[in-house]
Write a protein that holds these residues in place. Structure first.
Motif, short mmCIF file in Angstrom:
data_model
loop_
_atom_site.label_atom_id
_atom_site.label_comp_id
_atom_site.label_asym_id
_atom_site.label_seq_id
_atom_site.Cartn_x
_atom_site.Cartn_y
_atom_site.Cartn_z
N LEU A 1 -9.09 33.76 1.98
CA LEU A 1 -10.53 33.99 2.11
C LEU A 1 -10.81 35.26 2.92
CD1 LEU A 1 -11.77 30.34 2.79
CD2 LEU A 1 -11.77 31.59 0.63
N PHE A 2 -10.01 35.48 3.97
CA PHE A 2 -10.19 36.69 4.79
C PHE A 2 -9.83 37.94 3.98
CE2 PHE A 2 -8.69 39.82 7.98
CZ PHE A 2 -9.88 39.95 8.70
N ALA A 3 -8.78 37.85 3.18
CA ALA A 3 -8.39 39.00 2.34
C ALA A 3 -9.50 39.34 1.35
CB ALA A 3 -7.10 38.68 1.60
N ILE A 4 -10.16 38.32 0.80
CA ILE A 4 -11.28 38.55 -0.13
C ILE A 4 -12.42 39.26 0.59
CG2 ILE A 4 -13.06 37.39 -1.50
CD1 ILE A 4 -10.92 35.22 -2.12
N ARG A 5 -12.71 38.85 1.83
CA ARG A 5 -13.79 39.48 2.60
C ARG A 5 -13.46 40.94 2.94
NH1 ARG A 5 -17.89 36.46 4.36
NH2 ARG A 5 -17.74 34.20 4.15
N ILE A 6 -12.20 41.22 3.25
CA ILE A 6 -11.79 42.61 3.53
C ILE A 6 -12.00 43.48 2.28
CG2 ILE A 6 -9.78 44.10 3.94
CD1 ILE A 6 -10.75 42.83 6.48
#
Length: 484
Positions: free
Chosen positions: A435-440
């Motif tokens: 999820l954090f990678a998607i936000r980045i």
């Protein structure tokens, strides 16, 4: 040559005359097919590979990267070949569209089939990988066959600085309109068909037919104007032909061209990264349904379509540079906002999408309206019209940007622990790292690309005044040699 000189209709169609609405519409239609197919590929192909075909995200990104790198490599080659094409009936560019349209649509459709090479899903992954690599390479080759000659037609249709911006606004009206149409079709098809594999097959079939028909509209609607340009071009005495590698050296010593391709590369890298990650962001970060993805994309593309006309009109008053600065600044603010959005803020998500659309339209409009000016500077310096090779490298950079963006997103998702699925499976829960990678990928990565593009645009050297001087010198040269 005699065919040109003997055609009274062509003699009566001077290239200095303003373009009529019919010709502008036909030219714009030429980008409808490539836009529809590209948009479906950009927004859905990575998701199709991971969530329908069941291919791991890293391999899926690699498939797309391989196809796009080959596609990029063949662009300058086909661009050079179109410059050398000789057809008294169709000119240099139009034969490529005429004969490439049907294979282009056919191989695009084949990319959305999921062959079953083995009943065991794990054993099916590598055969699927190679199937999509081969079909992707062929499909991208035919994309270049129709799209590269089409893009090189702009400076042949008009030699006016501001009219080219207007012409490109028609082109990108169809381009963005095609993107919106593809998303509307996706929404309709997805709502009517439950099976995910069938959804993509039906959608691909419809888009392929529309693409083929729109390319034929472009060919027959622009023929008179293109051949009028060709009639004048072949009457003048051409200087000695420059070898291919010498042409490459000249192209890459053209300083304004280096600025244009760099601006375009970073603009489109931002576009491609954002587009490829949006489906994942909507579903996994915002907690919405797959059917909400086309709606959000329509908000982006619809805004971009409306803003094309606003930016085009504004550029006549304040110039291309300032228009680019304004659009990109709005997009940067939107990208920052998307990074911090939470699942209970869908209205803010749509507001950010509309803001991003304002910037996306300048990424379409401004770099493409700069490139004809660069071509005229090259003609002043070399005495040759070489639209094909310049547009070839322009499109090459777009595809390298797309390839790198898809490869980066796919492998970042896999490295972060993203879990792929296959058609018919329930949606899987993603780990926090994914999820954090998607936000980045939805926020900081595009922002970095856009800021670099802004810096490059600030130093771009060709102004309206400089272009007027280039055209005056070209006119003096042509009058001195007795050209029409």
């Amino acid at each position: 040559m005699n065919d040109f000189l003997g055609d009274d209709n062509l003699i009566k169609t001077p290239i200095t005359r303003k373009l009529d609405l019919k010709t502008k519409l036909a030219y714009g239609a030429g980008d409808l097919g490539p836009a529809i197919t590209s948009n479906i590929g950009i927004f859905f192909m990575l998701v199709f590979f991971t969530n329908v075909a069941g291919i791991p995200a890293g391999l899926a990104g690699s498939i797309l990267m391989i196809g796009k790198i080959w596609d990029a490599i063949n662009d300058p080659i086909i661009g050079l070949l179109t410059d050398k094409t000789k057809s008294s009936r169709w000119g240099r560019r139009l034969p490529w569209l005429l004969y490439g349209a049907i294979p282009f649509g056919f191989f695009f459709f084949l990319q959305w089939i999921v062959p079953q090479f083995s009943p065991d899903q794990s054993s099916n992954i590598w055969p699927l990988f190679w199937y999509y690599v081969v079909i992707g390479i062929i499909s991208q080759a035919f994309f270049t066959v129709v799209n590269l000659p089409y893009t090189a037609m702009t400076p042949e249709l008009s030699q006016d600085y501001d009219e080219r911006t207007s012409l490109n606004s028609f082109r990108f009206t169809f381009s963005i309109g095609g993107s919106i149409l593809s998303l509307i079709l996706a929404q309709i098809v997805f709502s009517q068909i439950a099976d995910s594999q069938q959804q993509y097959l039906v959608l691909a079939g419809i888009c392929a037919v529309v693409s083929i028909l729109s390319l034929y509209w472009c060919v027959y609607g622009t023929r008179d104007r293109i051949l009028a340009f060709e009639a004048q071009r072949i009457q003048r005495e051409e200087p000695e032909e420059i070898p291919f590698f010498a042409q490459l050296k000249i192209v890459f010593t053209n300083r304004p061209f280096l600025f244009v391709i760099a601006i375009y590369l970073f603009s489109w890298l931002g576009v491609q990264i954002t587009a490829s990650i949006i489906p994942y962001f909507v579903v996994y970060c915002m907690g919405l349904k797959d059917s909400d993805v086309p709606t959000l994309m329509i908000a982006v593309q619809g805004t971009a379509l409306v803003m094309l006309f606003v930016w085009s009109a504004l550029s006549k008053r304040v110039g291309k540079k300032l228009v680019y600065f304004l659009g990109m600044s709005i997009w940067i603010i939107a990208a920052g906002g998307l990074f911090f959005l939470q699942p209970n803020q869908p209205l803010l998500m749509y507001a950010m999408a509309i803001m991003a659309g304002c910037g996306v339209s300048t990424a379409y409009l401004v770099p493409w309206s700069m490139i004809p000016d660069v071509i005229e500077l090259d003609e002043l310096q070399t005495g040759q019209r070489r639209e094909g090779i310049f547009y070839g490298f322009m499109v090459l950079l777009q595809k390298f940007g797309l390839a790198f963006g898809l490869f980066l997103v796919g492998n970042a998702l896999q490295a972060s622990g993203f879990k792929e699925s296959v058609a018919g499976q329930a949606a899987v829960s993603q780990p926090d790292s994914a999820l954090f990678a998607i936000r980045i990928a939805i926020g900081p990565l595009p922002t970095i690309c856009l800021i670099i593009g802004l810096v490059l645009t600030f130093f771009y050297p060709i102004t309206r005044e400089m272009h007027a001087e280039i055209m005056m010198k070209l006119k003096q040269r042509r009058e001195g040699t007795g050209e029409i």
